[in-house]
Design an enzyme around this catalytic site. Structure first.
Site, PDB file in Angstrom:
ATOM      1  N   SER A  40       7.358   4.080  -8.307  1.00  0.00           N
ATOM      2  CA  SER A  40       7.933   5.225  -9.019  1.00  0.00           C
ATOM      3  C   SER A  40       8.615   4.808 -10.314  1.00  0.00           C
ATOM      4  O   SER A  40       8.409   5.417 -11.360  1.00  0.00           O
ATOM      5  CB  SER A  40       8.935   5.952  -8.109  1.00  0.00           C
ATOM      6  OG  SER A  40       8.314   6.417  -6.935  1.00  0.00           O
ATOM      7  N   ASP A  55       9.673  -1.461  -7.801  1.00  0.00           N
ATOM      8  CA  ASP A  55      10.624  -2.552  -8.023  1.00  0.00           C
ATOM      9  C   ASP A  55      11.177  -3.138  -6.727  1.00  0.00           C
ATOM     10  O   ASP A  55      11.883  -4.145  -6.751  1.00  0.00           O
ATOM     11  CB  ASP A  55      11.776  -2.059  -8.901  1.00  0.00           C
ATOM     12  CG  ASP A  55      11.319  -1.756 -10.322  1.00  0.00           C
ATOM     13  OD1 ASP A  55      10.660  -2.624 -10.921  1.00  0.00           O
ATOM     14  OD2 ASP A  55      11.600  -0.649 -10.812  1.00  0.00           O
ATOM     15  N   GLY A  56      10.843  -2.529  -5.585  1.00  0.00           N
ATOM     16  CA  GLY A  56      11.346  -3.031  -4.316  1.00  0.00           C
ATOM     17  C   GLY A  56      10.779  -4.379  -3.927  1.00  0.00           C
ATOM     18  O   GLY A  56      11.492  -5.254  -3.415  1.00  0.00           O
ATOM     19  N   GLU A 110      12.491  -8.119  -3.157  1.00  0.00           N
ATOM     20  CA  GLU A 110      12.287  -8.912  -1.950  1.00  0.00           C
ATOM     21  C   GLU A 110      11.822 -10.326  -2.276  1.00  0.00           C
ATOM     22  O   GLU A 110      12.277 -11.300  -1.655  1.00  0.00           O
ATOM     23  CB  GLU A 110      11.257  -8.224  -1.044  1.00  0.00           C
ATOM     24  CG  GLU A 110      11.749  -6.936  -0.402  1.00  0.00           C
ATOM     25  CD  GLU A 110      10.751  -6.379   0.609  1.00  0.00           C
ATOM     26  OE1 GLU A 110       9.852  -7.137   1.039  1.00  0.00           O
ATOM     27  OE2 GLU A 110      10.883  -5.202   0.980  1.00  0.00           O
ATOM     28  N   ASP A 153      19.178  -2.590  -7.184  1.00  0.00           N
ATOM     29  CA  ASP A 153      17.749  -2.681  -7.526  1.00  0.00           C
ATOM     30  C   ASP A 153      16.941  -1.598  -6.818  1.00  0.00           C
ATOM     31  O   ASP A 153      15.797  -1.819  -6.397  1.00  0.00           O
ATOM     32  CB  ASP A 153      17.191  -4.055  -7.171  1.00  0.00           C
ATOM     33  CG  ASP A 153      17.729  -5.161  -8.057  1.00  0.00           C
ATOM     34  OD1 ASP A 153      18.531  -4.862  -8.952  1.00  0.00           O
ATOM     35  OD2 ASP A 153      17.356  -6.328  -7.842  1.00  0.00           O
ATOM     36  N   ARG A 192       9.034  10.843  -2.879  1.00  0.00           N
ATOM     37  CA  ARG A 192       8.274   9.734  -3.452  1.00  0.00           C
ATOM     38  C   ARG A 192       6.891  10.160  -3.938  1.00  0.00           C
ATOM     39  O   ARG A 192       6.348   9.586  -4.869  1.00  0.00           O
ATOM     40  CB  ARG A 192       8.122   8.607  -2.425  1.00  0.00           C
ATOM     41  CG  ARG A 192       9.324   7.684  -2.352  1.00  0.00           C
ATOM     42  CD  ARG A 192       9.048   6.490  -1.456  1.00  0.00           C
ATOM     43  NE  ARG A 192      10.146   5.544  -1.507  1.00  0.00           N
ATOM     44  CZ  ARG A 192      10.263   4.582  -2.400  1.00  0.00           C
ATOM     45  NH1 ARG A 192       9.327   4.449  -3.320  1.00  0.00           N
ATOM     46  NH2 ARG A 192      11.282   3.759  -2.394  1.00  0.00           N
ATOM     47  N   PRO A 202       0.815  -1.233   0.000  1.00  0.00           N
ATOM     48  CA  PRO A 202       0.000   0.000   0.000  1.00  0.00           C
ATOM     49  C   PRO A 202       0.837   1.267   0.000  1.00  0.00           C
ATOM     50  O   PRO A 202       0.329   2.339  -0.342  1.00  0.00           O
ATOM     51  CB  PRO A 202      -0.805  -0.115   1.302  1.00  0.00           C
ATOM     52  CG  PRO A 202      -0.737  -1.557   1.686  1.00  0.00           C
ATOM     53  CD  PRO A 202       0.592  -2.051   1.202  1.00  0.00           C
TER      54      PRO A 202
END
Length: 524
Positions: free
Chosen positions: A233, A201-202, A206, A482, A296, A143
């Site tokens: 983003s 992309d985070g 993970e 990354d 952000r 979220p």
């Protein structure tokens, strides 16, 4: 970026059919209504449906009284017969940026259910081609990704499409950073076909690292595909694999996505080993990424703001770089890219007949003998070991940017690595000096949007299998893996060919490649 319009056909198209269709391709209903499979389209001859889909301008229907509606098979999500009614769900393009579910229903009347069921099965076979139907998905919604709003995107733009495609959905909303690592580390990989992060992309980072921590890491990374709904983003994974950073178009690409082996990279720093699917950066790009976390809320625009804040400082990053270079010259890189496009099917995990340039690029990932093992061993050791003798080492006093990528698009309108391929066992490295004029820097970085950075004389572009980056004379700075912040310390990276698995729209990256690659000579 050049987005994929939803009506476009997948690269692995549905089974061929005759241009006019056959008797088995057509269903005839009362009142002149018919459904026909013609070429790559479902042609609906139904005045009522055609009238609803006529082009409108300011809410007023325009154009002649159409009696037919043509639906690309790529947009067909599902077809079934229940309670004497044929139902067809499809993705209806409401704009170039968005699709939504539309439903066609027809009572069977005098048509035999077996006949209509057979027709519906033919429709689905042609609509899905080699793509798996009814994928079982573990969905992870972040979220807090990017500017926020991932929950709303999932509920209103993505979930209805997945449900219309009859996908099985197990949804988790993540609550804290790193949670997806634990989820994927303990996941029952036999219960799902794909993990789908709805995030930037985070979360894919993970997920991949969670699978990489398992005792059966190689099996898990091969068996469970990763796909991406863009809600952050940068959204690089979606740009490359789905051809878009628009959530509903990405959802359609995932529904029709084909399993594609993809290279992954091992990064060692100190005593830590992590996996990278996208990029590593030091210099102005890393600072524009990690140094703008407070912006952000701007979405992708925060990178441009960070760039303009830093470009006039002419900051340099003294360092030592050691690389195991496989293809040093740009002309040879274009030839390699051409060979990859023409000779290889990226939906097949490659073990034998690896291109000459990638002959040393990685061990097999298709052998049953390693199916239950953890990550593959490091062929070049860690950052704490001696640099191999056959690596090239050079010192740079005025480095402005170092960037290594495994994909082409790093963000919408940021095609940094035009020669990147998903499964060639090679990493793409670009770097440039930092003491060039601000005007020249702007020229370089604006060329990224057009995909022409590759040909700029101030930019070095190489294909490598491993490298080590060592900062010099600088205690503090940014290193991005990354998009994740890691300590400003030496690190080493090597590539593993085809270690990971993703869902892609076409079995390739949705980037155009370096300019002029079609004319590259393959004689060498």
């Amino acid at each position: 970026m050049a987005e994929v319009i939803p009506a476009s056909a997948p690269a692995h198209p549905p089974a061929p059919s005759t241009s006019q269709g056959t008797a088995n391709d057509v269903l005839l209903f009362p009142k002149g209504v018919s459904l026909a499979l013609i070429g790559d389209s479902l042609v609906v001859k139904d005045k009522n449906q055609a009238r609803r889909h006529r082009t409108k301008l300011c809410g007023i229907a325009v154009g002649g009284a159409a009696s037919e509606l043509s639906i690309p098979l790529y947009n067909v999500l599902w077809a079934e017969v229940a309670d004497e009614v044929l139902t067809i769900d499809c993705a209806d393009p409401v704009s170039k940026k968005h699709v939504r579910v539309a439903r066609l229903t027809y009572a069977l009347g005098d048509l035999a259910a077996d006949t209509v069921n057979a027709w519906a099965e033919t429709l689905l076979k042609r609509a899905y081609g080699t793509a798996q139907r009814q994928k079982r998905a573990k969905v992870l919604v972040n979220p807090h990704a990017g500017p926020g709003g991932a929950d709303k995107i999932w509920e209103h733009e993505v979930k209805p499409l997945f449900e219309a495609a009859r996908m099985s959905l197990d949804v988790v909303r993540t609550k804290f950073s790193g949670e997806a690592i634990g989820i994927c580390e303990s996941l029952d990989i036999n219960a799902y076909d794909v993990v789908i992060p709805c995030s930037g992309d985070g979360l894919p980072y993970e997920c991949i690292n969670g699978l990489g921590k398992r005792p059966d890491a190689r099996k898990a990374l091969r068996q469970l595909a990763i796909a991406h709904i863009p809600c952050g983003s940068g959204n690089a994974m979606s740009c490359n694999l789905n051809g878009t950073h628009r959530p509903s178009l990405a959802a359609l690409a995932i529904i029709k996505g084909v399993r594609t082996p993809m290279d992954l990279m091992s990064v060692t720093q100190g005593n830590t080993r992590m996996l990278s699917f996208l990029s590593q950066s030091v210099g102005i790009i890393a600072e524009c990424d990690l140094g703008t976390e407070n912006l952000r809320w701007l979405g992708a625009a925060r990178f441009n703001v960070g760039l303009m804040q830093r470009i006039f400082s002419k900051k340099v990053y003294p360092c030592e770089i050691s690389m195991k270079v496989e293809i040093p010259e740009k002309a040879d890189i274009k030839a390699h890219y051409k060979r990859e496009q023409l000779e290889y099917d990226y939906t097949t995990r490659r073990e034998k007949d690896v291109p000459k340039e990638a002959s040393l690029a990685g061990e097999s990932t298709s052998s049953d003998t390693d199916a239950g093992e953890g990550l593959p061993p490091l062929r070049f050791g860690t950052v704490n070991d001696k640099v191999p003798d056959d690596w090239e080492t050079a010192s740079y006093d005025k480095l402005g940017n170092f960037y290594c990528g495994n994909m082409a698009w790093m963000a919408p309108d940021a095609n940094f690595f035009t020669a990147a391929c998903p499964n060639d066992g090679l990493m793409d490295v670009v770097f440039n000096d930092g003491d060039i004029s601000a005007a020249k820097y702007l020229e370089l970085l604006t060329s990224v949007e057009s995909g022409r950075l590759f040909d700029k004389p101030h930019v070095t572009y190489r294909k490598v299998v491993a490298y080590r980056f060592t900062p010099r004379n600088q205690k503090h700075g940014y290193i991005s893996i990354d998009g994740e912040h890691v300590p400003f310390e030496p690190f080493q990276v090597e590539v593993h060919q085809g270690l990971g698995t993703v869902l892609s729209k076409s079995g390739r990256y949705e980037a155009a490649g370096p300019s002029g690659w079609e004319e590259a000579s393959l004689s060498s």
